[in-house]
Write a protein that holds these residues in place. Sequence first.
Motif, PDB file in Angstrom:
ATOM      1  N   GLY A 150      10.403   0.389 -25.938  1.00  0.00           N
ATOM      2  CA  GLY A 150       9.322  -1.090 -25.801  1.00  0.00           C
ATOM      3  C   GLY A 150      10.213  -2.030 -26.888  1.00  0.00           C
ATOM      4  O   GLY A 150      10.244  -3.294 -26.242  1.00  0.00           O
ATOM      5  N   VAL A 151      10.717  -1.631 -27.906  1.00  0.00           N
ATOM      6  CA  VAL A 151      11.384  -2.737 -28.765  1.00  0.00           C
ATOM      7  C   VAL A 151      12.486  -3.368 -28.204  1.00  0.00           C
ATOM      8  O   VAL A 151      12.542  -4.503 -28.250  1.00  0.00           O
ATOM      9  CB  VAL A 151      11.893  -1.715 -30.056  1.00  0.00           C
ATOM     10  CG1 VAL A 151      12.750  -2.886 -30.912  1.00  0.00           C
ATOM     11  CG2 VAL A 151      10.654  -1.492 -30.996  1.00  0.00           C
ATOM     12  N   ALA A 167      12.730  -7.233 -27.052  1.00  0.00           N
ATOM     13  CA  ALA A 167      13.863  -8.377 -27.499  1.00  0.00           C
ATOM     14  C   ALA A 167      14.544  -8.897 -26.531  1.00  0.00           C
ATOM     15  O   ALA A 167      15.019  -9.978 -26.632  1.00  0.00           O
ATOM     16  CB  ALA A 167      14.729  -7.198 -28.487  1.00  0.00           C
ATOM     17  N   VAL A 168      14.647  -8.218 -25.334  1.00  0.00           N
ATOM     18  CA  VAL A 168      15.402  -8.750 -24.422  1.00  0.00           C
ATOM     19  C   VAL A 168      14.773 -10.036 -23.678  1.00  0.00           C
ATOM     20  O   VAL A 168      14.974 -11.027 -23.371  1.00  0.00           O
ATOM     21  CB  VAL A 168      15.617  -7.802 -23.130  1.00  0.00           C
ATOM     22  CG1 VAL A 168      16.133  -8.669 -21.978  1.00  0.00           C
ATOM     23  CG2 VAL A 168      16.651  -6.649 -23.505  1.00  0.00           C
ATOM     24  N   GLU A 202      15.612 -13.825 -23.537  1.00  0.00           N
ATOM     25  CA  GLU A 202      15.450 -14.758 -22.308  1.00  0.00           C
ATOM     26  C   GLU A 202      14.667 -15.950 -22.473  1.00  0.00           C
ATOM     27  O   GLU A 202      15.006 -17.232 -22.129  1.00  0.00           O
ATOM     28  CB  GLU A 202      14.780 -13.947 -21.427  1.00  0.00           C
ATOM     29  CG  GLU A 202      14.540 -14.551 -20.033  1.00  0.00           C
ATOM     30  CD  GLU A 202      13.891 -13.629 -18.861  1.00  0.00           C
ATOM     31  OE1 GLU A 202      12.854 -13.776 -18.650  1.00  0.00           O
ATOM     32  OE2 GLU A 202      14.479 -12.684 -18.374  1.00  0.00           O
ATOM     33  N   ALA A 203      13.393 -15.870 -23.522  1.00  0.00           N
ATOM     34  CA  ALA A 203      12.663 -16.954 -23.656  1.00  0.00           C
ATOM     35  C   ALA A 203      13.292 -17.990 -24.413  1.00  0.00           C
ATOM     36  O   ALA A 203      13.142 -19.286 -24.392  1.00  0.00           O
ATOM     37  CB  ALA A 203      11.393 -16.668 -24.168  1.00  0.00           C
ATOM     38  N   PRO A 220       3.770  -4.984 -20.629  1.00  0.00           N
ATOM     39  CA  PRO A 220       4.711  -6.090 -19.878  1.00  0.00           C
ATOM     40  C   PRO A 220       5.781  -6.785 -21.064  1.00  0.00           C
ATOM     41  O   PRO A 220       5.500  -7.883 -21.530  1.00  0.00           O
ATOM     42  CB  PRO A 220       3.688  -7.100 -19.522  1.00  0.00           C
ATOM     43  CG  PRO A 220       2.507  -6.886 -20.612  1.00  0.00           C
ATOM     44  CD  PRO A 220       2.498  -5.526 -20.892  1.00  0.00           C
ATOM     45  N   LEU A 221       6.640  -5.682 -21.425  1.00  0.00           N
ATOM     46  CA  LEU A 221       7.493  -6.201 -22.126  1.00  0.00           C
ATOM     47  C   LEU A 221       8.322  -7.358 -22.377  1.00  0.00           C
ATOM     48  O   LEU A 221       8.153  -8.266 -23.298  1.00  0.00           O
ATOM     49  CB  LEU A 221       8.696  -4.886 -22.283  1.00  0.00           C
ATOM     50  CG  LEU A 221       8.099  -3.333 -22.710  1.00  0.00           C
ATOM     51  CD1 LEU A 221       9.246  -2.401 -22.560  1.00  0.00           C
ATOM     52  CD2 LEU A 221       7.365  -3.311 -24.208  1.00  0.00           C
ATOM     53  N   ASN A 222       8.866  -7.629 -21.305  1.00  0.00           N
ATOM     54  CA  ASN A 222       9.590  -9.066 -20.917  1.00  0.00           C
ATOM     55  C   ASN A 222       8.445 -10.314 -21.206  1.00  0.00           C
ATOM     56  O   ASN A 222       8.874 -11.021 -21.877  1.00  0.00           O
ATOM     57  CB  ASN A 222      10.229  -9.155 -19.676  1.00  0.00           C
ATOM     58  CG  ASN A 222      11.419 -10.208 -19.501  1.00  0.00           C
ATOM     59  OD1 ASN A 222      12.440  -9.899 -20.293  1.00  0.00           O
ATOM     60  ND2 ASN A 222      11.015 -11.317 -19.246  1.00  0.00           N
ATOM     61  N   LEU A 223       7.395  -9.923 -20.466  1.00  0.00           N
ATOM     62  CA  LEU A 223       6.301 -11.056 -20.921  1.00  0.00           C
ATOM     63  C   LEU A 223       5.963 -11.078 -22.297  1.00  0.00           C
ATOM     64  O   LEU A 223       5.762 -12.406 -22.681  1.00  0.00           O
ATOM     65  CB  LEU A 223       5.161 -10.429 -19.977  1.00  0.00           C
ATOM     66  CG  LEU A 223       3.825 -11.645 -19.846  1.00  0.00           C
ATOM     67  CD1 LEU A 223       3.020 -11.342 -18.559  1.00  0.00           C
ATOM     68  CD2 LEU A 223       3.017 -11.541 -21.176  1.00  0.00           C
TER      69      LEU A 223
END
Length: 401
Positions: free
Chosen positions: A104-105, A109-110, A114-115, A338-341
């Motif tokens: 999850g961490v 972080a990814v 990206e953002a 929704p980790l990336n979100l």
Amino acid sequence: MSDPTAFKHAGLHIAGRRRFCAALGSAGLLELGLGWGSSLAPAAAGAADMDPASRNAASKWAEVQEVVGAASRPGLEWRGPTTGPKAMPGKSIAIWADNLRNGGVLGTAVGIREATRQIGWPAKLFHSDGSVAGMENSLARAVASGADGIILLAGDHRRMEPHLRRAADDGKKIIGWHVAALPGPMAASPISLNISTDPLEVARVTALAALLPSRGDIGAIIFTDNSIELARVKAEQMAAVIRAGGGTLLEVVDMPLTAVPQQMRDMTRALLAKHGANWTHALAINDIYFDFAVAQLTAQGQGLSGRELNMLSAGDGSASAILRIMASSFQSSTVAEPLNLQGWQSVDELNRLFYGMPSSNFVAPAHLLTLANIAYDGGPRMMFDPDNGYRDIYRGIWGTA
């Protein structure tokens, strides 16, 4: 399928959630819409032939089906912000990660990386090994990095706050992901905001999904890490729902996430010896427990003899969990973050803080990832990534589209 407001109807109001964190008990179960009787056995007869108690039980299980169905729907529409401030130029951030072995961490972080590339901020990563000494050392380096903002990934806010007060006093903006029991603003803390799904909703959906197929006839063990406030709250909620739904809670195992690689195999073997066939379901606050349990279960003959423990996780939707679900091997579901979100949300919330604006108050809904819906929302890429256009929406808000 079911109404998306089912969670509200089931009693998950903000005030109710915060009362639950203060105390558990029969009153709390009623607050959550789970004041069931002692028996929820399914009735064999048609509805018209049922006695009142059986009709009530059937109605309750229909409500459970509605909640689980709502959480399982793929492709839910975007419910987050659509307006906000443009990207503030010239800012830099430090990303502090409690333990990058936690999927999850790492996934969040990814998303942040990206953002930040989209919004134009340089970012530097600092990470701990999950120990107290490692946290203090790496957090000190993050604070001293000169970054304008800090995003904290996991860990317990109570341990971190003494090290962050000076940074906040100096004007640094600080937000966290999974650092407190509930999402939202954090009063009287140097950390302005905690980002997560609602842990009570996540835990409740997980426990109901375990209970539903057999109408409560399960023997469950819950794995948690009580040193983390968020994890403790999830475990307490799952335990309360299992008991209220007529299931048997065999025990709750408190095992630090950092100790799982060393301890989970032996713990699994000991629990199998202790509980035998009475142990039918394993629930956990994170998929990592199952990563290390499966090898021991296989060594004990499970999955080969026809008997197989059913695993359900209340977070975070790791690639290994998705593979197990796709293979129908041990794990049947995970309530995936929704980790990336949430990485993108972290950057957006930090941008709002730089402008002195309040948070967006967005909390992503709980999503139950199962074999039936795993082909959607990023599942083929071994992640839960909602197909709702959030990247384009945030780019539009920041003016970087």
